[in-house]
Design a protein around this motif. Structure first.
Motif, PDB file in Angstrom:
ATOM      1  N   MET A  26     -15.793  -0.972  75.953  1.00 54.24           N
ATOM      2  CA  MET A  26     -14.914  -0.081  75.206  1.00 54.24           C
ATOM      3  C   MET A  26     -15.385   1.367  75.267  1.00 54.24           C
ATOM      4  SD  MET A  26     -12.212  -1.456  74.124  1.00 54.24           S
ATOM      5  CE  MET A  26     -11.618  -0.346  72.869  1.00 54.24           C
ATOM      6  N   ALA A  27     -16.687   1.599  75.222  1.00 53.57           N
ATOM      7  CA  ALA A  27     -17.193   2.967  75.228  1.00 53.57           C
ATOM      8  C   ALA A  27     -16.898   3.660  76.548  1.00 53.57           C
ATOM      9  CB  ALA A  27     -18.695   2.962  74.959  1.00 53.57           C
ATOM     10  N   GLU A  28     -16.878   2.907  77.641  1.00 53.62           N
ATOM     11  CA  GLU A  28     -16.655   3.486  78.963  1.00 53.62           C
ATOM     12  C   GLU A  28     -15.181   3.640  79.305  1.00 53.62           C
ATOM     13  OE1 GLU A  28     -18.557   0.902  81.732  1.00 53.62           O
ATOM     14  OE2 GLU A  28     -20.526   1.712  81.348  1.00 53.62           O
ATOM     15  N   LEU A  29     -14.321   2.794  78.761  1.00 54.23           N
ATOM     16  CA  LEU A  29     -12.916   2.780  79.158  1.00 54.23           C
ATOM     17  C   LEU A  29     -12.180   4.017  78.684  1.00 54.23           C
ATOM     18  CD1 LEU A  29     -11.755  -0.890  78.537  1.00 54.23           C
ATOM     19  CD2 LEU A  29     -12.338   0.195  80.697  1.00 54.23           C
ATOM     20  N   GLN A  30     -11.328   4.533  79.561  1.00 52.79           N
ATOM     21  CA  GLN A  30     -10.410   5.612  79.216  1.00 52.79           C
ATOM     22  C   GLN A  30      -9.005   5.064  79.388  1.00 52.79           C
ATOM     23  OE1 GLN A  30     -11.226   8.930  81.772  1.00 52.79           O
ATOM     24  NE2 GLN A  30     -13.095   9.474  80.698  1.00 52.79           N
ATOM     25  N   TRP A  31      -8.309   4.781  78.270  1.00 52.44           N
ATOM     26  CA  TRP A  31      -6.959   4.248  78.333  1.00 52.44           C
ATOM     27  C   TRP A  31      -5.956   5.375  78.528  1.00 52.44           C
ATOM     28  CZ3 TRP A  31      -5.319  -0.655  78.688  1.00 52.44           C
ATOM     29  CH2 TRP A  31      -6.254  -1.670  78.444  1.00 52.44           C
ATOM     30  N   SER A  32      -4.887   5.068  79.268  1.00 52.68           N
ATOM     31  CA  SER A  32      -3.793   6.024  79.376  1.00 52.68           C
ATOM     32  C   SER A  32      -3.194   6.202  77.983  1.00 52.68           C
ATOM     33  CB  SER A  32      -2.734   5.516  80.368  1.00 52.68           C
ATOM     34  OG  SER A  32      -2.244   4.240  79.989  1.00 52.68           O
ATOM     35  N   THR A  33      -2.650   7.364  77.731  1.00 53.26           N
ATOM     36  CA  THR A  33      -2.020   7.640  76.449  1.00 53.26           C
ATOM     37  C   THR A  33      -0.615   7.056  76.494  1.00 53.26           C
ATOM     38  OG1 THR A  33      -3.273   9.668  76.284  1.00 53.26           O
ATOM     39  CG2 THR A  33      -1.378   9.445  74.820  1.00 53.26           C
ATOM     40  N   GLY A  34      -0.372   6.031  75.726  1.00 55.63           N
ATOM     41  CA  GLY A  34       0.938   5.391  75.716  1.00 55.63           C
ATOM     42  C   GLY A  34       1.221   4.691  77.038  1.00 55.63           C
ATOM     43  N   TRP A  35       2.482   4.412  77.261  1.00 60.27           N
ATOM     44  CA  TRP A  35       2.905   3.761  78.495  1.00 60.27           C
ATOM     45  C   TRP A  35       2.897   4.766  79.638  1.00 60.27           C
ATOM     46  CZ3 TRP A  35       2.900  -1.276  78.316  1.00 60.27           C
ATOM     47  CH2 TRP A  35       3.180  -1.919  77.114  1.00 60.27           C
ATOM     48  N   ALA A  36       2.572   4.305  80.837  1.00 61.79           N
ATOM     49  CA  ALA A  36       2.568   5.167  82.025  1.00 61.79           C
ATOM     50  C   ALA A  36       3.978   5.365  82.569  1.00 61.79           C
ATOM     51  CB  ALA A  36       1.653   4.581  83.099  1.00 61.79           C
ATOM     52  N   ASN A  37       4.937   4.583  82.103  1.00 61.93           N
ATOM     53  CA  ASN A  37       6.324   4.723  82.559  1.00 61.93           C
ATOM     54  C   ASN A  37       7.293   4.297  81.467  1.00 61.93           C
ATOM     55  OD1 ASN A  37       5.407   1.898  83.140  1.00 61.93           O
ATOM     56  ND2 ASN A  37       7.545   1.663  83.792  1.00 61.93           N
ATOM     57  N   ASP A  38       8.514   4.796  81.591  1.00 60.75           N
ATOM     58  CA  ASP A  38       9.626   4.310  80.777  1.00 60.75           C
ATOM     59  C   ASP A  38      10.328   3.226  81.566  1.00 60.75           C
ATOM     60  OD1 ASP A  38       9.263   6.094  78.634  1.00 60.75           O
ATOM     61  OD2 ASP A  38      10.383   7.664  79.679  1.00 60.75           O
ATOM     62  N   LEU A  39      11.071   2.374  80.875  1.00 57.87           N
ATOM     63  CA  LEU A  39      11.855   1.349  81.567  1.00 57.87           C
ATOM     64  C   LEU A  39      12.834   2.018  82.524  1.00 57.87           C
ATOM     65  CD1 LEU A  39      12.462  -1.001  78.542  1.00 57.87           C
ATOM     66  CD2 LEU A  39      10.979  -1.453  80.503  1.00 57.87           C
ATOM     67  N   ASP A  40      12.926   1.506  83.725  1.00 57.68           N
ATOM     68  CA  ASP A  40      13.779   2.014  84.805  1.00 57.68           C
ATOM     69  C   ASP A  40      13.344   3.382  85.313  1.00 57.68           C
ATOM     70  OD1 ASP A  40      15.323  -0.289  84.651  1.00 57.68           O
ATOM     71  OD2 ASP A  40      16.847   0.619  83.382  1.00 57.68           O
ATOM     72  N   GLY A  41      12.222   3.895  84.830  1.00 58.32           N
ATOM     73  CA  GLY A  41      11.758   5.223  85.219  1.00 58.32           C
ATOM     74  C   GLY A  41      10.578   5.164  86.171  1.00 58.32           C
ATOM     75  N   PRO A  42      10.213   6.311  86.723  1.00 55.19           N
ATOM     76  CA  PRO A  42       9.074   6.361  87.642  1.00 55.19           C
ATOM     77  C   PRO A  42       7.751   6.128  86.906  1.00 55.19           C
ATOM     78  CG  PRO A  42       9.898   8.569  87.231  1.00 55.19           C
ATOM     79  CD  PRO A  42      10.839   7.620  86.549  1.00 55.19           C
ATOM     80  N   LEU A  43       6.823   5.495  87.588  1.00 54.76           N
ATOM     81  CA  LEU A  43       5.472   5.295  87.080  1.00 54.76           C
ATOM     82  C   LEU A  43       4.554   6.217  87.869  1.00 54.76           C
ATOM     83  CD1 LEU A  43       3.718   1.907  86.470  1.00 54.76           C
ATOM     84  CD2 LEU A  43       2.552   3.765  87.592  1.00 54.76           C
ATOM     85  N   ARG A  44       3.778   7.035  87.180  1.00 55.45           N
ATOM     86  CA  ARG A  44       2.839   7.966  87.819  1.00 55.45           C
ATOM     87  C   ARG A  44       1.539   7.909  87.037  1.00 55.45           C
ATOM     88  NH1 ARG A  44       6.451   7.474  90.840  1.00 55.45           N
ATOM     89  NH2 ARG A  44       7.865   9.042  91.650  1.00 55.45           N
ATOM     90  N   PHE A  45       0.510   7.315  87.608  1.00 53.37           N
ATOM     91  CA  PHE A  45      -0.769   7.212  86.922  1.00 53.37           C
ATOM     92  C   PHE A  45      -1.912   7.386  87.904  1.00 53.37           C
ATOM     93  CE2 PHE A  45      -4.564   4.977  85.637  1.00 53.37           C
ATOM     94  CZ  PHE A  45      -4.790   5.546  84.402  1.00 53.37           C
ATOM     95  N   GLN A  46      -2.932   8.137  87.490  1.00 52.96           N
ATOM     96  CA  GLN A  46      -4.180   8.170  88.248  1.00 52.96           C
ATOM     97  C   GLN A  46      -5.328   8.389  87.279  1.00 52.96           C
ATOM     98  OE1 GLN A  46      -4.667  11.318  91.144  1.00 52.96           O
ATOM     99  NE2 GLN A  46      -3.270  12.639  90.020  1.00 52.96           N
ATOM    100  N   CYS A  47      -6.459   7.777  87.611  1.00 56.91           N
ATOM    101  CA  CYS A  47      -7.666   7.934  86.798  1.00 56.91           C
ATOM    102  C   CYS A  47      -8.206   9.340  86.961  1.00 56.91           C
ATOM    103  CB  CYS A  47      -8.745   6.947  87.269  1.00 56.91           C
ATOM    104  SG  CYS A  47      -8.305   5.211  87.089  1.00 56.91           S
ATOM    105  N   SER A  48      -9.054   9.758  86.021  1.00 58.39           N
ATOM    106  CA  SER A  48      -9.793  11.010  86.153  1.00 58.39           C
ATOM    107  C   SER A  48     -10.726  10.894  87.351  1.00 58.39           C
ATOM    108  CB  SER A  48     -10.633  11.259  84.900  1.00 58.39           C
ATOM    109  OG  SER A  48      -9.813  11.351  83.768  1.00 58.39           O
ATOM    110  N   PRO A  49     -11.107  12.017  87.959  1.00 61.02           N
ATOM    111  CA  PRO A  49     -12.049  11.960  89.087  1.00 61.02           C
ATOM    112  C   PRO A  49     -13.312  11.172  88.706  1.00 61.02           C
ATOM    113  CG  PRO A  49     -11.158  14.168  88.872  1.00 61.02           C
ATOM    114  CD  PRO A  49     -10.689  13.393  87.666  1.00 61.02           C
ATOM    115  N   GLY A  50     -13.779  10.353  89.649  1.00 59.21           N
ATOM    116  CA  GLY A  50     -14.980   9.549  89.416  1.00 59.21           C
ATOM    117  C   GLY A  50     -14.743   8.264  88.647  1.00 59.21           C
ATOM    118  N   HIS A  51     -13.458   7.925  88.389  1.00 57.08           N
ATOM    119  CA  HIS A  51     -13.109   6.721  87.640  1.00 57.08           C
ATOM    120  C   HIS A  51     -12.213   5.810  88.487  1.00 57.08           C
ATOM    121  CE1 HIS A  51     -14.419   9.366  84.443  1.00 57.08           C
ATOM    122  NE2 HIS A  51     -14.393   8.355  83.589  1.00 57.08           N
ATOM    123  N   VAL A  52     -12.285   4.509  88.200  1.00 53.63           N
ATOM    124  CA  VAL A  52     -11.467   3.508  88.893  1.00 53.63           C
ATOM    125  C   VAL A  52     -10.619   2.750  87.871  1.00 53.63           C
ATOM    126  CG1 VAL A  52     -13.092   3.216  90.812  1.00 53.63           C
ATOM    127  CG2 VAL A  52     -13.319   1.780  88.790  1.00 53.63           C
TER     128      VAL A  52
END
Length: 182
Positions: A26-52
């Protein structure tokens, strides 16, 4: 009123999923804020540099015949800055069998939904990793059709691909997650 009740239940479900996460992760994880996409909408997500990408949660909506996604990332010191986005790696209503090339892992995920086919075309950001990926294995099915998808990459492994297949009857995909030691 019905939609707000469903959204409240989904928020409670996601909160419960977060509570069950391992305290060491939990201390290491960086969760996206909310959903990365809306229903029927585009999804655009990438981690911060140095993260997987290490965690994926997705909920299917039968009315829209689409999924919403949420991601978490954690640092990986073996990750390099040599990265690239793929083009689309699948066709609509077809099997997706994607692997990042060479010694690279997934750090970003994009997709676009098609309402006619009720499916998504995917793109991924792959970043090179120092060293060699070894002892690769693919998870079992991470979800059922129309079901909750929740997958966490084990802390000593990295995600390097994404196989999935679409079924026109439930208009959904089954996902698996291939990982390797790095």
């Amino acid at each position: 009123m019905k939609v707000s009740v469903i959204l409240s239940l989904m928020a409670l479900t996601l909160s419960a999923l977060h509570v069950r996460a391992s305290p060491s992760n939990m201390a290491e994880l960086q969760w996206s804020t909310g959903w990365a996409n809306d229903l029927d909408g585009p999804l655009r997500f990438q981690c911060s540099p140095g993260h997987v990408i290490t965690d994926v949660i997705s909920v299917h909506n039968n009315h829209n015949e689409d999924r919403r996604f949420k991601f978490a990332c954690r640092p990986n010191t073996a990750l390099t800055t040599s990265c690239h986005w793929t083009g689309y790696v699948n066709n609509l209503d077809q099997v997706l069998n994607f692997e990042c090339p060479g010694q690279s892992v997934i750090t970003g995920w994009q997709s676009d939904h098609n309402n006619h086919n009720e499916d998504r075309r995917m793109k991924f950001k792959c970043c090179n990793i120092q060293g060699t990926l070894t002892h690769c294995a693919t998870s079992g099915n991470a979800n059922g059709f129309d079901g909750l998808l929740k997958y966490s990459v084990p802390s000593n492994r990295v995600l390097y691909g994404l196989p999935s297949w679409h079924n026109n009857h439930p208009e959904d995909k089954i996902y698996q997650f291939p990982t390797c030691l790095s």
